[in-house]
Design an enzyme around this catalytic site. Structure first.
Site, mmCIF file in Angstrom:
data_model
loop_
_atom_site.group_PDB
_atom_site.id
_atom_site.type_symbol
_atom_site.label_atom_id
_atom_site.label_comp_id
_atom_site.label_asym_id
_atom_site.label_seq_id
_atom_site.Cartn_x
_atom_site.Cartn_y
_atom_site.Cartn_z
ATOM 1 C CE LYS A 1 -0.910 0.229 16.852
ATOM 2 N NZ LYS A 1 -0.506 1.369 17.611
ATOM 3 C CG ASP B 1 2.080 3.905 13.272
ATOM 4 O OD1 ASP B 1 1.779 4.879 12.429
ATOM 5 O OD2 ASP B 1 3.229 3.439 13.379
#
Length: 212
Positions: free
Chosen positions: A121, A139
């Site tokens: 991420k 996310d």
């Protein structure tokens, strides 16, 4: 409607709704984004933006943070939660940037993932926002919304969501699409309250609404 057709329509709707989307973490150098995204785990971007002001006032560059003790960093970043583990990762990451990469943030996924505290991420966020390369940041907003909208089916693991989205999201759209999902997730398709489906710009093509 295929997932790819739905994805392309959603991308265009979100572009119209949130034309000026940006990363909500404040940074003016790549290493600062690495610091902020580590602090943002289980913490709001707004709080991180406040905390890093004090951190950078005391430690203004990679070398300074690399030389700082974990305890000194933790004292400042504690309001973001998980202070000790975040301070350890930040210190180790800055030391590796200094010692291995000459103080520069690497621009490949492979090298970014070698940095302490940097997962896919975080690496995708840096790849997309700093280097303008194809990126999909999975996310919590992204995962929640793409499941609700029907772009993935009941997948919650970030890496698997990213893999599925790469199949249907044009590479040049991925980074801004994920930022717009954050915007939409905060304003309309919320997590802690009932989603405001009546205000949603994709309500007529959202799988969650169509299945009601």
């Amino acid at each position: 409607m295929t997932k790819k057709q739905r994805a392309l329509q959603i991308i265009e709707r979100l572009k119209q709704e949130y034309p000026d989307t940006v990363c909500t973490l404040d940074y003016d150098q790549a290493w600062k984004l690495l610091v902020s995204v580590r602090l943002a785990a289980q913490c709001t971007d707004a709080r991180v933006n406040v905390v890093v002001e004090g951190l950078y006032a005391k430690y203004p560059d990679v070398d300074a943070l690399a030389e700082a003790s974990v305890e000194e960093i933790e004292e400042i970043v504690r309001p973001c939660g998980l202070g000790n583990s975040k301070a350890r990762d930040i210190n180790a990451c800055m030391r590796m940037l200094r010692d291995t990469y000459g103080g520069k943030v690497p621009d490949t996924m492979e090298e970014l993932l070698k940095l302490p505290g940097v997962g896919r991420k975080s690496a995708n966020l840096v790849m997309g926002d700093v280097f303008g390369k194809p990126a999909i940041v999975t996310d919590t907003h992204c995962i929640r919304l793409v499941n609700r909208m029907g772009l993935v089916d009941g997948i919650k693991e970030p890496g698997k969501v990213e893999k599925e989205l790469w199949k249907i999201i044009p590479s040049e759209e991925g980074n801004d699409f994920c930022h717009r999902l954050v915007d939409h997730g905060r304003a309309v398709c919320t997590a802690r309250t009932k989603p405001y489906c009546d205000k949603c710009c994709v309500q007529d093509i959202c799988k969650k609404i169509l299945e009601k």
